[in-house]
Design an enzyme around this catalytic site. Structure first.
Site, PDB file in Angstrom:
ATOM      1  N   SER A 177      42.214  40.292  47.029  1.00 24.98           N
ATOM      2  CA  SER A 177      42.921  40.140  45.851  1.00 24.98           C
ATOM      3  C   SER A 177      43.421  41.553  45.184  1.00 24.98           C
ATOM      4  O   SER A 177      44.192  41.281  44.228  1.00 24.98           O
ATOM      5  CB  SER A 177      42.107  39.312  44.791  1.00 24.98           C
ATOM      6  OG  SER A 177      40.837  40.266  44.545  1.00 24.98           O
ATOM      7  N   HIS A 230      46.250  35.486  49.963  1.00 12.21           N
ATOM      8  CA  HIS A 230      45.370  35.204  49.139  1.00 12.21           C
ATOM      9  C   HIS A 230      45.429  34.329  48.538  1.00 12.21           C
ATOM     10  O   HIS A 230      46.467  33.821  47.836  1.00 12.21           O
ATOM     11  CB  HIS A 230      45.729  36.616  47.950  1.00 12.21           C
ATOM     12  CG  HIS A 230      45.015  36.370  46.833  1.00 12.21           C
ATOM     13  ND1 HIS A 230      45.439  36.748  45.409  1.00 12.21           N
ATOM     14  CD2 HIS A 230      43.709  36.179  46.728  1.00 12.21           C
ATOM     15  CE1 HIS A 230      44.610  36.651  44.550  1.00 12.21           C
ATOM     16  NE2 HIS A 230      43.502  36.472  45.173  1.00 12.21           N
ATOM     17  N   GLU A 242      49.064  33.756  48.068  1.00 15.72           N
ATOM     18  CA  GLU A 242      50.237  34.794  47.983  1.00 15.72           C
ATOM     19  C   GLU A 242      50.138  35.257  49.462  1.00 15.72           C
ATOM     20  O   GLU A 242      48.967  35.561  50.042  1.00 15.72           O
ATOM     21  CB  GLU A 242      49.640  36.091  46.975  1.00 15.72           C
ATOM     22  CG  GLU A 242      49.806  35.813  45.429  1.00 15.72           C
ATOM     23  CD  GLU A 242      49.182  36.948  44.725  1.00 15.72           C
ATOM     24  OE1 GLU A 242      50.213  37.406  43.817  1.00 15.72           O
ATOM     25  OE2 GLU A 242      48.181  37.275  44.966  1.00 15.72           O
ATOM     26  N   ASN A 279      47.474  38.504  40.255  1.00 18.62           N
ATOM     27  CA  ASN A 279      46.437  39.514  39.607  1.00 18.62           C
ATOM     28  C   ASN A 279      46.681  40.847  38.884  1.00 18.62           C
ATOM     29  O   ASN A 279      45.877  41.215  38.072  1.00 18.62           O
ATOM     30  CB  ASN A 279      45.173  39.850  40.433  1.00 18.62           C
ATOM     31  CG  ASN A 279      44.189  38.735  41.095  1.00 18.62           C
ATOM     32  OD1 ASN A 279      44.227  37.696  39.982  1.00 18.62           O
ATOM     33  ND2 ASN A 279      43.583  38.739  41.961  1.00 18.62           N
TER      34      ASN A 279
END
Length: 284
Positions: free
Chosen positions: A119, A140, A152, A190
């Site tokens: 992440s 991800h 992702e 994130n």
């Protein structure tokens, strides 16, 4: 290249969730962990998750049985040979991920795509450790993988167009919505989300409001389905801290400084739902 079989390294929350998604979509899955007990826990959690989907009438008993038949648990990396794709889904620790990725690289053939579910870590840096860096990519998933639509897909500097196209097609085939992201700490989601969570800890530490009121404010005022502190408990406070430390180390910008309260709670072992206590208390 069409991906027909997937290896998952890690039978924890993310690993078993990814395994479930792939198996339900019709892919053969090998889920690997360090011992049989970890694998059994992963399979048990998959069964519970599938049962919840049956109760919601989004899955049938027959589909559950077929999905479970497609998942093979193993402790042997040799079982990864011949698979189309291997996804590393271990804890967010660079040293651990590098060790696992090296083992994968030494085991599988050059035709196998290798992905990491990191992440926050650099895909370019991890790819550089691979004997065929052009077949390395970031994939991800979001927690919990069976329910969250987004994936992702992160290209390292070395990632080939062929690898990228195969992973985009695979993500769509398992019912996910992929977005392509350049390599940068935290990628997109994130990079925005974790500083918000970190700031919520600063607000809590300063006593501006209670945890309940902070979460209620963000839910009611920003239309978020879950408050940032409750979300931190779900993600794991140790994971949140690890990601913020990656940002702080890479960007050298004080806006990414982890909140001291977050550090202290992690040091105390208050990691969130998985330990029964984080910002909130949970039944274990």
């Amino acid at each position: 290249m069409k991906i027909k079989s997937v290896g998952i390294i890690g039978a924890g929350t993310m690993g078993n969730g990814i395994a479930q998604v792939c198996a339900v979509a019709g892919l053969d899955v090998v889920m690997i962990d360090i011992n049989e007990a970890a694998i059994e826990r992963g399979i048990t959690n998959i069964k519970r998750s599938l049962d919840r989907l049956i109760k919601k009438e989004t899955l049938t008993e027959a589909q559950k049985d077929l999905a479970l038949q497609r998942i093979k648990g193993s402790t042997a990396y040799a079982d990864l040979k011949g698979l189309s794709l291997v996804i590393e889904a271990a804890t967010e620790n660079q040293a651990i991920k590098e060790k696992i990725l090296k083992q994968i690289d030494e085991t599988v053939g050059k035709e196998t795509i290798i992905a990491t579910n990191t992440s926050s870590l650099s895909i370019t840096q991890l790819a550089a450790l691979n004997s065929s860096p052009e077949r390395f990519i970031g994939m991800h998933f979001f927690n919990p993988p069976p329910l969250m639509a987004l994936v992702e897909v992160i290209r390292g500097l070395q990632t080939s167009d062929q690898t990228h196209e195969a992973i985009i097609a695979m993500a769509k085939a398992i019912g996910k919505e992929p977005i392509t992201v350049k390599n940068s700490p935290g990628f997109v989601v994130n990079r925005i989300l974790l500083p918000m969570i970190n700031e919520a800890f600063f607000v809590l530490a300063e006593g501006l409001a209670s945890a309940e009121d902070i979460d209620a404010g963000m839910k009611l005022g920003c239309n978020q389905p879950i408050g940032p502190l409750a979300l931190a408990d779900l993600i794991g406070l140790d994971t949140c801290l690890a990601i913020m430390e990656v940002y702080f180390g890479n960007f050298n910008d004080s806006k990414y400084r982890p909140c001291p309260l977050l550090r202290e709670m992690v040091a105390a072992g208050y990691l969130g739902r998985k330990t029964g206590r984080g910002v909130y208390h949970y039944d274990t």
